[in-house]
Design an enzyme around this catalytic site. Sequence first.
Site, PDB file in Angstrom:
ATOM      1  N   ASN A 180       0.768  -1.288  -0.148  1.00  0.00           N
ATOM      2  CA  ASN A 180       0.067  -0.205   0.335  1.00  0.00           C
ATOM      3  C   ASN A 180       1.355   1.501   0.014  1.00  0.00           C
ATOM      4  O   ASN A 180       0.434   2.053   0.120  1.00  0.00           O
ATOM      5  CB  ASN A 180      -1.025  -0.289   0.674  1.00  0.00           C
ATOM      6  CG  ASN A 180      -2.146  -0.495   0.573  1.00  0.00           C
ATOM      7  OD1 ASN A 180      -2.584  -1.326  -0.238  1.00  0.00           O
ATOM      8  ND2 ASN A 180      -3.059  -1.323   1.934  1.00  0.00           N
TER       9      ASN A 180
ATOM     10  N   ARG B 152     -17.408  -0.196  -2.012  1.00  0.00           N
ATOM     11  CA  ARG B 152     -15.947   0.423  -2.128  1.00  0.00           C
ATOM     12  C   ARG B 152     -16.394   1.513  -2.128  1.00  0.00           C
ATOM     13  O   ARG B 152     -16.076   2.965  -3.401  1.00  0.00           O
ATOM     14  CB  ARG B 152     -14.924   0.138  -2.345  1.00  0.00           C
ATOM     15  CG  ARG B 152     -14.743  -1.328  -1.415  1.00  0.00           C
ATOM     16  CD  ARG B 152     -13.568  -1.664  -1.570  1.00  0.00           C
ATOM     17  NE  ARG B 152     -12.070  -1.350  -0.491  1.00  0.00           N
ATOM     18  CZ  ARG B 152     -10.800  -2.283  -0.876  1.00  0.00           C
ATOM     19  NH1 ARG B 152     -10.580  -2.835  -1.167  1.00  0.00           N
ATOM     20  NH2 ARG B 152     -10.382  -1.679   0.975  1.00  0.00           N
TER      21      ARG B 152
ATOM     22  N   VAL C  25      -7.767   5.969   3.086  1.00  0.00           N
ATOM     23  CA  VAL C  25      -6.019   5.813   2.940  1.00  0.00           C
ATOM     24  C   VAL C  25      -6.497   6.228   1.534  1.00  0.00           C
ATOM     25  O   VAL C  25      -5.737   7.346   1.589  1.00  0.00           O
ATOM     26  CB  VAL C  25      -5.340   4.722   3.584  1.00  0.00           C
ATOM     27  CG1 VAL C  25      -3.919   4.705   2.553  1.00  0.00           C
ATOM     28  CG2 VAL C  25      -5.663   4.145   4.318  1.00  0.00           C
TER      29      VAL C  25
ATOM     30  N   ILE D 148     -14.869  -0.684   9.089  1.00  0.00           N
ATOM     31  CA  ILE D 148     -14.196  -0.154   8.861  1.00  0.00           C
ATOM     32  C   ILE D 148     -15.043  -0.610   7.449  1.00  0.00           C
ATOM     33  O   ILE D 148     -16.072   0.597   6.202  1.00  0.00           O
ATOM     34  CB  ILE D 148     -12.846  -0.199   7.764  1.00  0.00           C
ATOM     35  CG1 ILE D 148     -12.370  -0.233   9.470  1.00  0.00           C
ATOM     36  CG2 ILE D 148     -12.206   0.641   6.509  1.00  0.00           C
ATOM     37  CD1 ILE D 148     -11.775   1.624   9.598  1.00  0.00           C
TER      38      ILE D 148
HETATM   39  C1  UD1 Z   1      -7.025   1.205   1.974  1.00  0.00           C
HETATM   40  C2  UD1 Z   1      -5.982  -0.011   1.791  1.00  0.00           C
HETATM   41  C3  UD1 Z   1      -7.355  -1.201   2.159  1.00  0.00           C
HETATM   42  C4  UD1 Z   1      -7.129  -1.142   3.481  1.00  0.00           C
HETATM   43  C5  UD1 Z   1      -8.016   0.111   4.276  1.00  0.00           C
HETATM   44  C6  UD1 Z   1      -8.141   0.323   5.353  1.00  0.00           C
HETATM   45  C7  UD1 Z   1      -4.578   0.427  -0.398  1.00  0.00           C
HETATM   46  C8  UD1 Z   1      -4.424   0.197  -1.918  1.00  0.00           C
HETATM   47  N1  UD1 Z   1      -5.718  -0.201   0.596  1.00  0.00           N
HETATM   48  O1  UD1 Z   1      -8.235   0.959   1.010  1.00  0.00           O
HETATM   49  O2  UD1 Z   1      -5.861  -2.302   2.031  1.00  0.00           O
HETATM   50  O3  UD1 Z   1      -7.983  -1.652   4.201  1.00  0.00           O
HETATM   51  O4  UD1 Z   1      -7.427   1.086   3.221  1.00  0.00           O
HETATM   52  O5  UD1 Z   1      -6.949   0.537   6.197  1.00  0.00           O
HETATM   53  O6  UD1 Z   1      -4.156   1.254   0.062  1.00  0.00           O
HETATM   54  N2  UD1 Z   1     -14.684   4.917   1.965  1.00  0.00           N
HETATM   55  C9  UD1 Z   1     -15.936   6.014   1.712  1.00  0.00           C
HETATM   56  N3  UD1 Z   1     -16.139   7.100   0.564  1.00  0.00           N
HETATM   57  C10 UD1 Z   1     -15.258   7.160  -0.435  1.00  0.00           C
HETATM   58  C11 UD1 Z   1     -13.340   6.265   0.204  1.00  0.00           C
HETATM   59  C12 UD1 Z   1     -13.762   5.584   1.070  1.00  0.00           C
HETATM   60  O7  UD1 Z   1     -16.946   6.510   2.282  1.00  0.00           O
HETATM   61  O8  UD1 Z   1     -14.560   7.661  -1.563  1.00  0.00           O
HETATM   62  C13 UD1 Z   1     -14.934   4.573   2.768  1.00  0.00           C
HETATM   63  C14 UD1 Z   1     -15.275   3.631   2.988  1.00  0.00           C
HETATM   64  O9  UD1 Z   1     -15.529   2.611   2.465  1.00  0.00           O
HETATM   65  C15 UD1 Z   1     -14.581   2.531   4.127  1.00  0.00           C
HETATM   66  C16 UD1 Z   1     -13.240   3.799   4.583  1.00  0.00           C
HETATM   67  O10 UD1 Z   1     -13.414   4.861   4.185  1.00  0.00           O
HETATM   68  O11 UD1 Z   1     -15.648   2.587   5.101  1.00  0.00           O
HETATM   69  C17 UD1 Z   1     -12.003   3.391   4.484  1.00  0.00           C
HETATM   70  O12 UD1 Z   1     -11.907   3.297   3.321  1.00  0.00           O
HETATM   71  P1  UD1 Z   1     -10.341   3.893   1.935  1.00  0.00           P
HETATM   72  O13 UD1 Z   1      -9.563   3.839   3.773  1.00  0.00           O
HETATM   73  O14 UD1 Z   1     -10.372   4.527   1.497  1.00  0.00           O
HETATM   74  O15 UD1 Z   1     -10.055   1.842   1.729  1.00  0.00           O
HETATM   75  P2  UD1 Z   1      -9.361   2.638   0.824  1.00  0.00           P
HETATM   76  O16 UD1 Z   1      -8.165   3.189   0.792  1.00  0.00           O
HETATM   77  O17 UD1 Z   1     -10.041   2.181  -0.396  1.00  0.00           O
END
Ligand code: UD1
Length: 430
Positions: free
Chosen positions: A30, A129, A173, A339
Amino acid sequence: MPEVTDKFIIDGLGGQQTLSGEIVVGGAKNAALKILASVVLFQDGFMTSNVPEIEDVFRMLDLLVNLGVKVNKKDKGVYQLDASAISNKPLWSEIAKRMRASIVLTGPLLARFGEISFPYPGGCVIGKRPVDLFLSGFEKMGATITETEGVFWVKAPREGLWGAEIFFKNQSVTATETFLMTAVLAKGKTVLKNCALEPEVASLGEFLNECGAKISGLGTSTITIEGNGLLTGGRHEYKTIPDRIEAGSFIILGALAASDLKVVGCEPKHLDALINLLRESGVSLEVGENFVRVGSSKKKYQAVDVKTHEYPGFPTDLQAPLAIFLSQANGESFIFETIFEGRLNYLEALSRMGLEAKNLDTHRAIIYGPRKLEGKEIESPDLRAGLAYVLAAIVASGRSVVHNVKYIDRGYEKIEERFQKIGIKIERIK
Ligand code: UD1
């Protein structure tokens, strides 16, 4: 590329704790994926090392090559990247759909070229997601968005994206990383609030600063970026930080099945949540500057409750591997996955191996321990749960077959070779 049909045959230890030796932690998936994507911000390029040789990295490199980035592999895990001839193209749908991390390319491409189209991104099957944080952030920076048939078309104002104040309603993230990068090429100041605190975010920002970016507040929840134009890599090199999820998975493996396992080349300070939880359960760990040593213990491990949380809380990516540990601890452990909705679905298949769990709802489950596990044929549903299935097979008695190794290959480099070296009977069948 490994065949989609690859499977692992594992002869379990039947609960014995016999593994020993050293296992080396690789570079963080990541972190590497975002650093590779950041080349879009450069007028030249840079060198990056300790890049894990995993499927997600190969796909990100394919996406970059498709955009005209020159990728020169210098050595194992060492790449020279050059973005001087980069051009804008729609993100390659097939890859982008399968790999969630591809979304971090969208902002930098939009900022550099003024427009971008991308399909709804894919990734693991771990529930919703969404992309709302990305879309609303682009709009705050002046972009207009239309959506047709699952493809987003985003256009920056003629004078380019402008700096903005963006409050993330969830700590994300990839959203934090995307806007950290996008703002480097926007005009004026951007303030990002409620940022993700994961070490991979700060590591990316620090590297960009070395190359001319003006980012402050790294490691905190408010990050400020002064747009300063294209970056210059020159002779700068980024060495990928150790993968804390891989390290954590190995430590859990050690607690389950080792007489003496040294997990080396890791960053224990990124693993506080896991280390404290395992200690609370009765696991004895020796923690050095860049290693964690774990061995068999005479006393039974005790059940512990776990709640996944944004960093520095307990990582959601270690939740499934930890569940295998909890199935061997004494008593009832409560898992609260905060999460991702649906990230407990993997438990069902494990019940065939003897793991006893009760899913309370899409976010909460109870694991009953200790339970003897038995080898079975099982299909890996995604990256992290896939590794958890391998751990279950190692603990179980008898032979297991883990199908769908392609998911595990997305994030763990040649895991079977590294596991064989510490005494695990695991074989890849193509
Ligand atoms: C990243 C990691 C993944 C890890 C996750 C949480 C990478 C490539 N992947 O995933 O391994 O499991 O962080 O630590 O770095 N959300 C929203 N709206 C958005 C985007 C996200 O509401 O537009 C929410 C998601 O539904 C979730 C939370 O934010 O509940 C965290 O997700 P996010 O940190 O974005 O996960 P990733 O970045 O996809």
